[in-house]
Design a protein around this motif. Structure first.
Motif, PDB file in Angstrom:
ATOM      1  N   ILE A   7     -13.824 -16.805  -2.072  1.00 32.10           N
ATOM      2  CA  ILE A   7     -14.198 -16.775  -0.661  1.00 32.10           C
ATOM      3  C   ILE A   7     -13.004 -17.233   0.169  1.00 32.10           C
ATOM      4  O   ILE A   7     -12.269 -18.142  -0.214  1.00 32.10           O
ATOM      5  N   GLY A   8     -12.794 -16.546   1.295  1.00 31.69           N
ATOM      6  CA  GLY A   8     -11.643 -16.899   2.129  1.00 31.69           C
ATOM      7  C   GLY A   8     -11.500 -15.949   3.291  1.00 31.69           C
ATOM      8  O   GLY A   8     -12.485 -15.415   3.811  1.00 31.69           O
ATOM      9  N   PHE A   9     -10.258 -15.708   3.714  1.00 33.26           N
ATOM     10  CA  PHE A   9      -9.954 -14.835   4.842  1.00 33.26           C
ATOM     11  C   PHE A   9      -9.026 -13.720   4.374  1.00 33.26           C
ATOM     12  O   PHE A   9      -8.264 -13.883   3.416  1.00 33.26           O
ATOM     13  N   TYR A  10      -9.098 -12.586   5.071  1.00 33.87           N
ATOM     14  CA  TYR A  10      -8.165 -11.501   4.782  1.00 33.87           C
ATOM     15  C   TYR A  10      -6.777 -11.843   5.322  1.00 33.87           C
ATOM     16  O   TYR A  10      -6.637 -12.426   6.401  1.00 33.87           O
ATOM     17  N   ARG A  11      -5.764 -11.465   4.557  1.00 32.59           N
ATOM     18  CA  ARG A  11      -4.404 -11.533   5.075  1.00 32.59           C
ATOM     19  C   ARG A  11      -4.314 -10.644   6.315  1.00 32.59           C
ATOM     20  O   ARG A  11      -4.988  -9.616   6.408  1.00 32.59           O
ATOM     21  N   GLU A  12      -3.498 -11.034   7.271  1.00 31.74           N
ATOM     22  CA  GLU A  12      -3.389 -10.303   8.535  1.00 31.74           C
ATOM     23  C   GLU A  12      -3.062  -8.831   8.294  1.00 31.74           C
ATOM     24  O   GLU A  12      -2.184  -8.502   7.504  1.00 31.74           O
ATOM     25  N   HIS A  13      -3.821  -7.946   8.947  1.00 34.12           N
ATOM     26  CA  HIS A  13      -3.637  -6.491   8.893  1.00 34.12           C
ATOM     27  C   HIS A  13      -3.790  -5.944   7.463  1.00 34.12           C
ATOM     28  O   HIS A  13      -3.093  -5.009   7.068  1.00 34.12           O
ATOM     29  N   SER A  14      -4.680  -6.552   6.672  1.00 33.49           N
ATOM     30  CA  SER A  14      -4.884  -6.055   5.313  1.00 33.49           C
ATOM     31  C   SER A  14      -6.293  -6.383   4.849  1.00 33.49           C
ATOM     32  O   SER A  14      -7.050  -7.080   5.528  1.00 33.49           O
ATOM     33  N   ARG A  15      -6.637  -5.895   3.662  1.00 31.13           N
ATOM     34  CA  ARG A  15      -7.908  -6.226   3.015  1.00 31.13           C
ATOM     35  C   ARG A  15      -7.666  -7.122   1.802  1.00 31.13           C
ATOM     36  O   ARG A  15      -8.511  -7.214   0.917  1.00 31.13           O
ATOM     37  N   HIS A  16      -6.528  -7.782   1.784  1.00 32.50           N
ATOM     38  CA  HIS A  16      -6.191  -8.662   0.679  1.00 32.50           C
ATOM     39  C   HIS A  16      -6.756 -10.049   0.957  1.00 32.50           C
ATOM     40  O   HIS A  16      -6.412 -10.689   1.959  1.00 32.50           O
TER      41      HIS A  16
END
Length: 418
Positions: free
Chosen positions: A138-147
């Motif tokens: 669980i976390g956040f997506y890297r900016e401008h990505s789905r990583h």
């Protein structure tokens, strides 16, 4: 990989600095006055974007980011900058936008004050992404990505949300869930998205301490809305997962307090609250005003608003579920509160606002560029009385402004002659 040695000169909206060496280059991760090595990451016809990879000459305003995931998750942009400098950068960007885009003169901009509170642990709303691999992350997506960047603790979130994040990390009951949104006030609820979310999963959220959980297909257990209390003036505000709320409730309360101060006296006045959500401004304003009419297209927010009106025993607030662009009224409004999306006012919305010609406009903006553009369009009829900057989102490039416009005397005279 193309590396450049750059000396950014000025901050720009979006968390970057401007360098004019070898063309227009927007540099991420740098401060004005620094000398850096930056990697060119994107090239356009008129400009390029570069990411700082090495600091050759550091600014005295540079600090060590508190978060180990800074520059990975994309949620923060300013953690490498001292907080005092963060505030001055936001002021500089706002003033620059009003000069360049708003066509105002530098010395004539009435930026009255910058209001701020805590730099950390201010968010009462968070949206976490979930990975469905063998071990749930669980976390956040890297900016401008789905990583996905797994997050153990976010220093922007209030402690309650961070405690729930710890309980959710690695939980097997999250499998199949793609997203969890947490709203925290006097209670804490979760909103989950996913395929085939079942009852045992919902019970799990209650078991670890949530007061309620709602799914994107309408299934719910426990409480279905978040409750927040305000003291200036005292009232209760509720919001459902599909409604809208400012994620920094403490700063939101200060914004409302300042709005009441700037608009008083409101006794006997009729107010139109555009993009009014669940009554965030309408409820506190209603205690002084004669009437408040809220324009809001989101039906979930309108449902929140009707609940809030009832909870606070308010009799003089009405909601209209329609677009402002299509709004027509014979009612004369003394004040219009306008809190548009980041894109600002559409041309049609601007026409509607001017046709209403209220004595005062309180414009709440989350984007200095579109606010400046709309200011330029209003200046033929209105004078800009004040601009107050609220640091609603410390450690990011985002900022909120509250500005008050007053109908010019000659404009008022022309209206009366018609």
């Amino acid at each position: 990989m193309k590396l450049l040695e750059l000396e950014p000169a000025a901050p720009v909206y979006g968390g970057m600095c401007l360098s004019k060496k070898d063309g227009i280059i927007f540099v991420k991760g740098a401060l004005p006055g620094e000398r850096v090595i930056a990697e060119l990451t994107e090239s356009k016809r008129d400009y390029a974007i570069a990411q700082t990879v090495e600091i050759l000459n550091a600014s005295s305003d540079r600090v060590t980011p508190r978060c180990k995931d800074y520059n990975l998750c994309g949620g923060c942009h300013y953690q490498h900058i001292s907080y005092e400098r963060q505030l001055s950068i936001k002021e500089e960007i706002l003033l620059d936008c009003l000069v360049r885009i708003g066509k105002m003169k530098d010395g004539e901009i009435p930026l009255t004050e910058t209001i701020f509170l805590n730099q950390w642990n201010y968010r009462n709303k968070a949206q976490f992404k979930i990975s469905g691999r063998s071990e749930t992350e669980i976390g956040f997506y890297r900016e401008h990505s789905r990583h996905l960047i797994p997050i153990a603790e976010c220093y922007l979130l209030n402690p309650v949300i961070n405690r729930f994040l710890e309980k959710l990390t690695g939980a097997r009951f999250l499998r199949g869930i793609k997203e969890v949104q947490i709203l925290s006030g006097t209670n804490t609820i979760a909103f989950v998205r996913g395929d085939g979310v079942d009852e045992p999963q919902l019970d799990f959220f209650l078991d670890i301490g949530f007061d309620g959980v709602v799914t994107d297909n309408g299934i719910s257990v426990g409480q279905t809305f978040c409750v927040l209390e305000s003291t200036t003036p005292p009232y209760t505000y509720t919001v459902s997962p599909m409604g809208f709320i400012q994620s920094n409730w403490a700063m939101n309360s200060l914004l409302i307090e300042k709005m009441l101060e700037l608009l008083e006296p409101l006794d006997g006045k009729n107010i139109l609250d555009v993009y009014g959500g669940g009554g965030n401004f309408a409820i506190p304003l209603s205690f002084s005003a004669r009437t408040v009419t809220v324009i809001e297209e989101n039906r979930h927010s309108v449902e929140d608003g009707l609940r809030n009106v009832k909870l606070n025993n308010v009799k003089n607030v009405t909601f209209k579920t329609k677009s402002f662009e299509k709004y027509r009224s014979m009612q004369k409004y003394d004040v219009v509160i306008i809190d548009p999306p980041r894109s600002g006012l559409t041309n049609k919305a601007m026409e509607t606002l001017k046709a209403l010609s209220p004595s005062k406009i309180a414009y709440v903006s989350c984007n200095p560029s579109t606010f400046a553009r709309d200011t330029a369009k209003l200046m033929d009829m209105y004078a800009l009385l004040s601009v107050t900057l609220f640091d609603m989102f410390p450690n990011t490039y985002h900022a909120e402004t509250l500005s008050v416009f007053e109908l010019k005397t000659d404009t008022l005279r022309n209206i009366k002659m018609k």
